[in-house]
Write a protein that holds these residues in place. Sequence first.
Motif, PDB file in Angstrom:
ATOM      1  N   ILE A  26      94.897 -38.412 -14.295  1.00 29.00           N
ATOM      2  CA  ILE A  26      95.264 -39.253 -15.429  1.00 29.00           C
ATOM      3  C   ILE A  26      96.038 -38.431 -16.455  1.00 29.00           C
ATOM      4  N   SER A  27      95.469 -37.272 -16.778  1.00 28.21           N
ATOM      5  CA  SER A  27      96.111 -36.462 -17.809  1.00 28.21           C
ATOM      6  C   SER A  27      97.485 -35.999 -17.347  1.00 28.21           C
ATOM      7  N   LEU A  28      97.627 -35.828 -16.044  1.00 25.27           N
ATOM      8  CA  LEU A  28      98.916 -35.415 -15.487  1.00 25.27           C
ATOM      9  C   LEU A  28      99.978 -36.455 -15.807  1.00 25.27           C
ATOM     10  N   GLY A  29      99.592 -37.703 -15.583  1.00 30.24           N
ATOM     11  CA  GLY A  29     100.518 -38.798 -15.850  1.00 30.24           C
ATOM     12  C   GLY A  29     100.911 -38.854 -17.321  1.00 30.24           C
ATOM     13  N   LEU A  30      99.968 -38.561 -18.178  1.00 31.05           N
ATOM     14  CA  LEU A  30     100.231 -38.666 -19.611  1.00 31.05           C
ATOM     15  C   LEU A  30     100.994 -37.455 -20.142  1.00 31.05           C
ATOM     16  N   ALA A  31     100.565 -36.282 -19.665  1.00 27.42           N
ATOM     17  CA  ALA A  31     101.061 -35.068 -20.296  1.00 27.42           C
ATOM     18  C   ALA A  31     102.468 -34.696 -19.863  1.00 27.42           C
ATOM     19  N   ILE A  32     102.793 -34.927 -18.610  1.00 29.66           N
ATOM     20  CA  ILE A  32     104.097 -34.470 -18.132  1.00 29.66           C
ATOM     21  C   ILE A  32     104.889 -35.654 -17.562  1.00 29.66           C
ATOM     22  N   PRO A  33     105.324 -36.555 -18.406  1.00 30.71           N
ATOM     23  CA  PRO A  33     106.026 -37.718 -17.879  1.00 30.71           C
ATOM     24  C   PRO A  33     107.474 -37.416 -17.529  1.00 30.71           C
ATOM     25  N   ALA A  34     107.981 -36.259 -17.984  1.00 30.25           N
ATOM     26  CA  ALA A  34     109.400 -35.988 -17.834  1.00 30.25           C
ATOM     27  C   ALA A  34     109.787 -35.541 -16.426  1.00 30.25           C
ATOM     28  N   ILE A  35     108.789 -35.119 -15.633  1.00 28.09           N
ATOM     29  CA  ILE A  35     109.107 -34.605 -14.299  1.00 28.09           C
ATOM     30  C   ILE A  35     109.627 -35.730 -13.408  1.00 28.09           C
ATOM     31  N   PRO A  36     110.780 -35.535 -12.782  1.00 30.26           N
ATOM     32  CA  PRO A  36     111.332 -36.588 -11.941  1.00 30.26           C
ATOM     33  C   PRO A  36     110.497 -36.808 -10.687  1.00 30.26           C
ATOM     34  N   ALA A  37     110.577 -37.994 -10.126  1.00 30.83           N
ATOM     35  CA  ALA A  37     109.825 -38.308  -8.927  1.00 30.83           C
ATOM     36  C   ALA A  37     110.435 -37.576  -7.746  1.00 30.83           C
ATOM     37  N   GLY A  38     109.629 -37.374  -6.708  1.00 37.37           N
ATOM     38  CA  GLY A  38     110.131 -36.683  -5.517  1.00 37.37           C
ATOM     39  C   GLY A  38     109.123 -35.661  -5.068  1.00 37.37           C
ATOM     40  N   ALA A  39     109.377 -35.082  -3.903  1.00 38.29           N
ATOM     41  CA  ALA A  39     108.405 -34.157  -3.330  1.00 38.29           C
ATOM     42  C   ALA A  39     108.388 -32.841  -4.097  1.00 38.29           C
ATOM     43  N   GLN A  40     109.536 -32.447  -4.642  1.00 36.74           N
ATOM     44  CA  GLN A  40     109.661 -31.132  -5.246  1.00 36.74           C
ATOM     45  C   GLN A  40     108.722 -30.925  -6.434  1.00 36.74           C
ATOM     46  N   GLN A  41     108.542 -31.962  -7.254  1.00 32.68           N
ATOM     47  CA  GLN A  41     107.828 -31.726  -8.496  1.00 32.68           C
ATOM     48  C   GLN A  41     106.351 -31.413  -8.291  1.00 32.68           C
ATOM     49  N   ALA A  42     105.821 -31.711  -7.116  1.00 29.90           N
ATOM     50  CA  ALA A  42     104.414 -31.403  -6.887  1.00 29.90           C
ATOM     51  C   ALA A  42     104.184 -29.901  -6.765  1.00 29.90           C
ATOM     52  N   LEU A  43     105.246 -29.147  -6.548  1.00 30.28           N
ATOM     53  CA  LEU A  43     105.116 -27.703  -6.371  1.00 30.28           C
ATOM     54  C   LEU A  43     104.472 -27.061  -7.578  1.00 30.28           C
ATOM     55  N   GLY A  44     103.499 -26.232  -7.314  1.00 32.39           N
ATOM     56  CA  GLY A  44     102.906 -25.469  -8.396  1.00 32.39           C
ATOM     57  C   GLY A  44     101.844 -26.216  -9.161  1.00 32.39           C
ATOM     58  N   MET A  45     101.686 -27.511  -8.920  1.00 31.84           N
ATOM     59  CA  MET A  45     100.635 -28.252  -9.610  1.00 31.84           C
ATOM     60  C   MET A  45      99.306 -27.978  -8.901  1.00 31.84           C
ATOM     61  N   PRO A  46      98.213 -27.913  -9.669  1.00 31.75           N
ATOM     62  CA  PRO A  46      96.916 -27.691  -9.016  1.00 31.75           C
ATOM     63  C   PRO A  46      96.600 -28.852  -8.085  1.00 31.75           C
ATOM     64  N   GLN A  47      96.105 -28.516  -6.914  1.00 34.85           N
ATOM     65  CA  GLN A  47      95.730 -29.568  -5.988  1.00 34.85           C
ATOM     66  C   GLN A  47      94.223 -29.716  -6.004  1.00 34.85           C
ATOM     67  N   ASP A  48      93.759 -30.862  -5.473  1.00 32.82           N
ATOM     68  CA  ASP A  48      92.323 -31.117  -5.505  1.00 32.82           C
ATOM     69  C   ASP A  48      91.549 -30.043  -4.750  1.00 32.82           C
ATOM     70  N   GLU A  49      90.366 -29.817  -5.240  1.00 35.29           N
ATOM     71  CA  GLU A  49      89.466 -28.899  -4.546  1.00 35.29           C
ATOM     72  C   GLU A  49      89.196 -29.453  -3.158  1.00 35.29           C
ATOM     73  N   GLU A  50      89.028 -28.544  -2.195  1.00 37.63           N
ATOM     74  CA  GLU A  50      88.858 -29.004  -0.826  1.00 37.63           C
ATOM     75  C   GLU A  50      87.743 -28.223  -0.159  1.00 37.63           C
ATOM     76  N   LYS A  51      86.932 -28.916   0.632  1.00 38.93           N
ATOM     77  CA  LYS A  51      85.905 -28.238   1.414  1.00 38.93           C
ATOM     78  C   LYS A  51      86.559 -27.678   2.659  1.00 38.93           C
ATOM     79  N   VAL A  52      85.993 -26.591   3.172  1.00 34.53           N
ATOM     80  CA  VAL A  52      86.643 -25.938   4.305  1.00 34.53           C
ATOM     81  C   VAL A  52      86.696 -26.863   5.526  1.00 34.53           C
ATOM     82  N   ALA A  53      85.683 -27.708   5.699  1.00 36.92           N
ATOM     83  CA  ALA A  53      85.683 -28.634   6.835  1.00 36.92           C
ATOM     84  C   ALA A  53      86.868 -29.591   6.746  1.00 36.92           C
ATOM     85  N   ASP A  54      87.175 -30.002   5.515  1.00 35.47           N
ATOM     86  CA  ASP A  54      88.307 -30.911   5.321  1.00 35.47           C
ATOM     87  C   ASP A  54      89.629 -30.202   5.602  1.00 35.47           C
ATOM     88  N   THR A  55      89.695 -28.931   5.175  1.00 36.55           N
ATOM     89  CA  THR A  55      90.905 -28.160   5.443  1.00 36.55           C
ATOM     90  C   THR A  55      91.135 -28.043   6.937  1.00 36.55           C
TER      91      THR A  55
END
Lengths: 170, 107
Positions: A26-55
């Motif tokens: 939610i905060s991502l949507g609010l805080a950084i609205p200027a980033i253009p859509a597309g695959a590139q902008q996800a780079l460097g953003m924190p991703q969800d925590e993941e369990k090793v089984a899921d990985t």
Amino acid sequence: MTSGFERSRRRMLRLIGAAGAAAGAISLGLAIPAIPAGAQQALGMPQDEEKVADTMKRLFGNRTIQDAGDRLKVDAPLIAENGSVVPIKVDAELPMAPDKYVKNIYIIADKNRRPLNARFSLTPDAGKASIATNIRLASTSDVRVIAEMSDGTLFGVTREVKVTVGGCGG
Amino acid sequence: MSVGQVRIRVPEKAKAGEVVTVRVLVTHPMETLQFKDNKPVMKQYNFIHRVEATYNGRKVFEAEMTQAVSQNPLIAFPVKVTEPGTVKVTFHETTGKTYTGEAQIRF
């Protein structure tokens, strides 16, 4: 020694992980609205925590991982004083012929927030499957090294590395 | 030590058909997650997410990296050399910048 504190804090983190991820989205949507859509902008953003089984499921699906035994030599310290620099060396005694070769080598640390550390892709031109790098470990954890052959066969080796001070920035 | 400085080490001399180990070091902070109130701070972190290596223009190695790779990443990878040539390693940062280094393999 901070390990006890560190461990309980991590458990806490894991608990809060799901809620945090939702709030983060939610905060991502609010805080950084200027980033253009597309695959590139996800780079460097924190991703969800993941369990090793899921990985493992995400990377390898339901394929079975054979015990590599001597075919995969992993050089990792038994005790790493500093979790932010843990040298790992992998030597694979596996064929590197054009029709069957080691395509990918994965390094996965079970207890990291995102268990996948790195993926190395090789070609038959490499001649031999041997890579080395330095990784970060959040805490004492199993480190899995998995070699994926070009035909999809998986070979794995697990090593435990004891970490005195974690190295994943919190 | 400026960010993005790439240093490559290869053996001084190689023979045709030999597998040489290329060791690459790049100066880079590889930013880790910051936490506030036990939640990761949502911002774009600056780290190297992809590495590519070519030998005489032919792709020989690629790596996908995460923040769980140490600061100033060191990577070693093999290349089977058949003729003298240039190893070129490119690091891709999450900000879109790339850093490149080259080394000559002599026979």
